[in-house]
Motif scaffolding. Structure first.
Motif, PDB file in Angstrom:
ATOM      1  N   ALA A 163       0.814  -1.216   0.000  1.00 25.43           N
ATOM      2  CA  ALA A 163       0.000   0.000   0.000  1.00 25.43           C
ATOM      3  C   ALA A 163       0.845   1.262   0.000  1.00 25.43           C
ATOM      4  CB  ALA A 163      -0.929  -0.007   1.206  1.00 25.43           C
ATOM      5  N   LEU A 164       2.055   1.202   0.576  1.00 23.55           N
ATOM      6  CA  LEU A 164       2.923   2.374   0.648  1.00 23.55           C
ATOM      7  C   LEU A 164       3.829   2.496  -0.573  1.00 23.55           C
ATOM      8  CD1 LEU A 164       3.865   2.347   4.434  1.00 23.55           C
ATOM      9  CD2 LEU A 164       2.135   3.725   3.260  1.00 23.55           C
ATOM     10  N   GLY A 165       3.736   1.552  -1.488  1.00 19.52           N
ATOM     11  CA  GLY A 165       4.506   1.635  -2.725  1.00 19.52           C
ATOM     12  C   GLY A 165       3.790   2.503  -3.751  1.00 19.52           C
ATOM     13  N   ARG A 166       4.322   2.524  -4.957  1.00 16.34           N
ATOM     14  CA  ARG A 166       3.715   3.324  -6.021  1.00 16.34           C
ATOM     15  C   ARG A 166       2.533   2.568  -6.622  1.00 16.34           C
ATOM     16  NH1 ARG A 166       7.950   5.986 -10.057  1.00 16.34           N
ATOM     17  NH2 ARG A 166       6.005   7.093 -10.535  1.00 16.34           N
ATOM     18  N   HIS A 167       1.460   3.297  -6.943  1.00 14.90           N
ATOM     19  CA  HIS A 167       0.293   2.683  -7.552  1.00 14.90           C
ATOM     20  C   HIS A 167      -0.500   3.722  -8.328  1.00 14.90           C
ATOM     21  CE1 HIS A 167      -0.753   3.882  -3.372  1.00 14.90           C
ATOM     22  NE2 HIS A 167      -1.790   4.423  -3.970  1.00 14.90           N
ATOM     23  N   ARG A 168      -1.322   3.250  -9.237  1.00 16.96           N
ATOM     24  CA  ARG A 168      -2.139   4.131 -10.066  1.00 16.96           C
ATOM     25  C   ARG A 168      -3.513   4.314  -9.442  1.00 16.96           C
ATOM     26  NH1 ARG A 168      -1.989   1.902 -16.116  1.00 16.96           N
ATOM     27  NH2 ARG A 168      -3.150   3.840 -16.418  1.00 16.96           N
ATOM     28  N   ASN A 169      -4.081   5.486  -9.660  1.00 14.29           N
ATOM     29  CA  ASN A 169      -5.449   5.732  -9.217  1.00 14.29           C
ATOM     30  C   ASN A 169      -6.427   5.416 -10.344  1.00 14.29           C
ATOM     31  OD1 ASN A 169      -4.946   6.737  -6.540  1.00 14.29           O
ATOM     32  ND2 ASN A 169      -4.111   8.584  -7.483  1.00 14.29           N
ATOM     33  N   LEU A 170      -7.580   4.914  -9.984  1.00 21.41           N
ATOM     34  CA  LEU A 170      -8.624   4.577 -10.936  1.00 21.41           C
ATOM     35  C   LEU A 170      -9.574   5.760 -11.098  1.00 21.41           C
ATOM     36  CD1 LEU A 170      -9.607   1.055  -9.535  1.00 21.41           C
ATOM     37  CD2 LEU A 170      -7.867   1.562 -11.252  1.00 21.41           C
ATOM     38  N   ARG A 171      -9.985   6.010 -12.336  1.00 23.99           N
ATOM     39  CA  ARG A 171     -11.070   6.954 -12.599  1.00 23.99           C
ATOM     40  C   ARG A 171     -12.247   6.120 -13.085  1.00 23.99           C
ATOM     41  NH1 ARG A 171      -9.347  12.328 -12.991  1.00 23.99           N
ATOM     42  NH2 ARG A 171      -7.060  12.584 -12.998  1.00 23.99           N
ATOM     43  N   ILE A 172     -13.292   6.049 -12.287  1.00 22.85           N
ATOM     44  CA  ILE A 172     -14.391   5.148 -12.604  1.00 22.85           C
ATOM     45  C   ILE A 172     -15.730   5.865 -12.589  1.00 22.85           C
ATOM     46  CG2 ILE A 172     -13.236   3.053 -11.841  1.00 22.85           C
ATOM     47  CD1 ILE A 172     -14.528   3.274  -9.195  1.00 22.85           C
ATOM     48  N   ALA A 173     -16.605   5.389 -13.463  1.00 23.19           N
ATOM     49  CA  ALA A 173     -17.979   5.879 -13.506  1.00 23.19           C
ATOM     50  C   ALA A 173     -18.889   4.789 -12.970  1.00 23.19           C
ATOM     51  CB  ALA A 173     -18.361   6.243 -14.944  1.00 23.19           C
ATOM     52  N   LEU A 174     -19.731   5.143 -12.026  1.00 20.71           N
ATOM     53  CA  LEU A 174     -20.617   4.183 -11.390  1.00 20.71           C
ATOM     54  C   LEU A 174     -22.073   4.464 -11.733  1.00 20.71           C
ATOM     55  CD1 LEU A 174     -19.178   4.263  -7.743  1.00 20.71           C
ATOM     56  CD2 LEU A 174     -18.434   2.834  -9.647  1.00 20.71           C
ATOM     57  N   GLU A 175     -22.815   3.396 -11.920  1.00 19.78           N
ATOM     58  CA  GLU A 175     -24.284   3.468 -11.930  1.00 19.78           C
ATOM     59  C   GLU A 175     -24.725   2.734 -10.681  1.00 19.78           C
ATOM     60  OE1 GLU A 175     -25.827   1.952 -15.553  1.00 19.78           O
ATOM     61  OE2 GLU A 175     -24.669   3.351 -16.788  1.00 19.78           O
ATOM     62  N   LEU A 176     -25.214   3.493  -9.706  1.00 19.94           N
ATOM     63  CA  LEU A 176     -25.431   2.984  -8.359  1.00 19.94           C
ATOM     64  C   LEU A 176     -26.912   3.023  -8.018  1.00 19.94           C
ATOM     65  CD1 LEU A 176     -23.965   2.147  -5.686  1.00 19.94           C
ATOM     66  CD2 LEU A 176     -23.968   4.562  -5.101  1.00 19.94           C
ATOM     67  N   ASP A 177     -27.559   1.839  -8.036  1.00 19.51           N
ATOM     68  CA  ASP A 177     -28.989   1.759  -7.756  1.00 19.51           C
ATOM     69  C   ASP A 177     -29.765   2.800  -8.552  1.00 19.51           C
ATOM     70  OD1 ASP A 177     -28.637  -0.340  -5.997  1.00 19.51           O
ATOM     71  OD2 ASP A 177     -28.473   0.956  -4.242  1.00 19.51           O
ATOM     72  N   GLY A 178     -29.393   2.942  -9.844  1.00 18.37           N
ATOM     73  CA  GLY A 178     -30.117   3.846 -10.728  1.00 18.37           C
ATOM     74  C   GLY A 178     -29.564   5.258 -10.806  1.00 18.37           C
ATOM     75  N   GLU A 179     -28.549   5.592 -10.017  1.00 17.89           N
ATOM     76  CA  GLU A 179     -27.951   6.931 -10.041  1.00 17.89           C
ATOM     77  C   GLU A 179     -26.509   6.862 -10.528  1.00 17.89           C
ATOM     78  OE1 GLU A 179     -28.313   8.769  -6.252  1.00 17.89           O
ATOM     79  OE2 GLU A 179     -30.509   8.673  -6.208  1.00 17.89           O
ATOM     80  N   SER A 180     -26.060   7.944 -11.194  1.00 26.62           N
ATOM     81  CA  SER A 180     -24.700   8.012 -11.721  1.00 26.62           C
ATOM     82  C   SER A 180     -23.777   8.704 -10.734  1.00 26.62           C
ATOM     83  CB  SER A 180     -24.678   8.764 -13.052  1.00 26.62           C
ATOM     84  OG  SER A 180     -25.454   8.086 -14.021  1.00 26.62           O
ATOM     85  N   ARG A 181     -22.504   8.254 -10.733  1.00 30.38           N
ATOM     86  CA  ARG A 181     -21.531   8.820  -9.814  1.00 30.38           C
ATOM     87  C   ARG A 181     -20.134   8.580 -10.372  1.00 30.38           C
ATOM     88  NH1 ARG A 181     -21.764   7.519  -3.314  1.00 30.38           N
ATOM     89  NH2 ARG A 181     -20.162   8.976  -2.635  1.00 30.38           N
ATOM     90  N   ARG A 182     -19.210   9.492 -10.089  1.00 32.98           N
ATOM     91  CA  ARG A 182     -17.821   9.330 -10.521  1.00 32.98           C
ATOM     92  C   ARG A 182     -16.905   9.316  -9.305  1.00 32.98           C
ATOM     93  NH1 ARG A 182     -16.797   9.647 -15.866  1.00 32.98           N
ATOM     94  NH2 ARG A 182     -18.532  10.344 -17.191  1.00 32.98           N
ATOM     95  N   LEU A 183     -15.867   8.488  -9.391  1.00 36.77           N
ATOM     96  CA  LEU A 183     -14.909   8.361  -8.290  1.00 36.77           C
ATOM     97  C   LEU A 183     -13.494   8.316  -8.836  1.00 36.77           C
ATOM     98  CD1 LEU A 183     -16.400   5.649  -5.882  1.00 36.77           C
ATOM     99  CD2 LEU A 183     -16.171   8.086  -5.414  1.00 36.77           C
ATOM    100  N   THR A 228     -10.000   6.855  -7.180  1.00 38.82           N
ATOM    101  CA  THR A 228      -9.589   6.091  -6.004  1.00 38.82           C
ATOM    102  C   THR A 228      -8.497   5.100  -6.382  1.00 38.82           C
ATOM    103  OG1 THR A 228     -10.356   4.560  -4.275  1.00 38.82           O
ATOM    104  CG2 THR A 228     -11.414   4.382  -6.424  1.00 38.82           C
ATOM    105  N   PRO A 229      -7.598   4.752  -5.448  1.00 40.14           N
ATOM    106  CA  PRO A 229      -6.624   3.688  -5.741  1.00 40.14           C
ATOM    107  C   PRO A 229      -7.255   2.301  -5.763  1.00 40.14           C
ATOM    108  CG  PRO A 229      -6.339   4.509  -3.502  1.00 40.14           C
ATOM    109  CD  PRO A 229      -7.313   5.428  -4.170  1.00 40.14           C
ATOM    110  N   THR A 230      -8.375   2.123  -5.070  1.00 39.76           N
ATOM    111  CA  THR A 230      -9.007   0.803  -5.026  1.00 39.76           C
ATOM    112  C   THR A 230     -10.479   0.926  -4.668  1.00 39.76           C
ATOM    113  OG1 THR A 230      -8.742  -1.467  -4.187  1.00 39.76           O
ATOM    114  CG2 THR A 230      -8.542   0.310  -2.580  1.00 39.76           C
ATOM    115  N   LEU A 231     -11.283   0.095  -5.293  1.00 32.84           N
ATOM    116  CA  LEU A 231     -12.705   0.000  -4.949  1.00 32.84           C
ATOM    117  C   LEU A 231     -12.930  -1.360  -4.312  1.00 32.84           C
ATOM    118  CD1 LEU A 231     -15.635   1.081  -5.063  1.00 32.84           C
ATOM    119  CD2 LEU A 231     -15.832  -0.034  -7.308  1.00 32.84           C
TER     120      LEU A 231
END
Length: 330
Positions: free
Chosen positions: A179-199, A201-204
């Motif tokens: 976890a303390l090493g180098r890592h990429r962040n994710l850009r994700i689009a969510l459809e959550l129980d009928g609603e849209s959302r963007r996040l 994050t390094p991990t979902l």
């Protein structure tokens, strides 16, 4: 779906993973046979020495158990339980658990003893309880599923366990290193129980286990499973020191107090690209096992789908049992 308790003389078909952190396979097999035969019950043991053959063995054993009205049992860690439970659902078998892994979140949540002899005795007095499973695309999960940093963490943890031994201390130190090493962040689009959302994050991380949520301090989400939902945790992109702070909060059971964490419960969620730009498939950790799934990813809670044998009355994991061996969910 199996809807009632098995008949009193139902045989047990046990899929035992010889590679789930134990070298005493013969002793474990002898213990299982001894307890079941003393109770006058038939026992068929399928021993898996190569983890790659586990899905095939689980499917074959489940089909035979369904034909014979037998109880399908998994002996191993959460990954083994997942593979066998998947086939139990597919074939409509009653499912029993003999927890033999490092953390045993699924068994502990349902009050199933970690001691093998006690767990076999518990099967003999257990009754069916219908419990929720999670799904991501066509893969089921009992405890959690995740994308991003967490699958990488699990791969590194497995490497370190082979080198330094299987223990919760090794697992924790390995998690810190990754976890303390180098890592990429994710850009994700969510459809959550009928609603849209963007996040971003390094991990979902998607959880289907009340005990794990409570241990890392996500109390607002620890009852999501009992309400027919899944729990999602997504840390915001942070530097190494703040990431270390998140890990420490998780280890101390205080993650829910962190400002750098997005958390929510849901019944269904679709995760769409870009995720990792240009990729059509992504690594997903499913109950500790890594697989590649096609985008988009669809997460769903399936309430009451698994017919699980649980001792009556159930001995829920609580108090000191929950405090032991905490694992970081990030």
């Amino acid at each position: 779906m199996a809807k009632q308790d098995p008949r009193p003389d139902a045989p047990f078909h046990v899929v035992l993973n010889a590679g789930s952190g134990h070298t005493d396979t013969e002793l474990r097999c002898a213990t299982i046979r001894e307890v079941l035969e003393a109770a006058g019950r038939t026992c068929v043991l399928e021993i898996v020495h190569d983890g790659a053959r586990l899905p095939e063995t689980a499917a074959r054993t489940a089909a035979r158990a369904a034909r014979e009205g037998a109880i399908l049992v998994a002996a191993g860690g959460d990954g083994t339980l997942n593979a066998v439970a998947h086939e139990a659902v597919r074939h409509g078998c009653v499912f029993g658990v003999l927890p033999q892994g490092t953390f045993n979140y699924f068994g502990r949540t349902h009050g199933i003893p970690e001691d093998l002899r006690q767990a076999v005795h518990a099967l003999l007095r257990a009754r069916v309880r219908h419990v929720q499973i999670g799904m991501v695309n066509q893969r089921s999960f009992l405890v959690n599923a995740s994308v991003g940093l967490y699958p990488r963490l699990l791969e590194e943890r497995e490497h370190d366990k082979r080198q330094f031994g299987r223990s919760r201390v090794v697992a924790l130190l390995s998690a810190l290193k990754t976890a303390l090493g180098r890592h990429r962040n994710l850009r994700i689009a969510l459809e959550l129980d009928g609603e849209s959302r963007r996040l971003r994050t390094p991990t979902l991380f998607v959880g289907n286990n009340r005990l794990q949520m409570r241990q890392v301090g996500m109390q607002p989400l620890d009852h999501a499973v009992e309400e027919g939902r899944l729990a999602a945790i997504a840390p915001r992109p942070v530097g190494r020191w703040r990431m270390l702070g998140l890990l420490l909060r998780g280890a101390l059971g205080r993650l829910g107090q962190a400002e750098d964490v997005v958390a929510f419960a849901f019944r269904s969620m679709t995760v769409r690209a870009p995720l990792l730009s240009g990729r059509r498939r992504v690594k997903v950790a499913v109950d500790g096992e890594i697989c590649k799934l096609a985008l988009p990813l669809r997460f769903e809670a399936l309430d009451g789908r698994l017919a699980l044998l649980v001792a009556d009355p159930p001995q829920r994991a609580a108090g000191a049992g929950e405090a032991a061996g905490q694992d970081c969910a990030l």
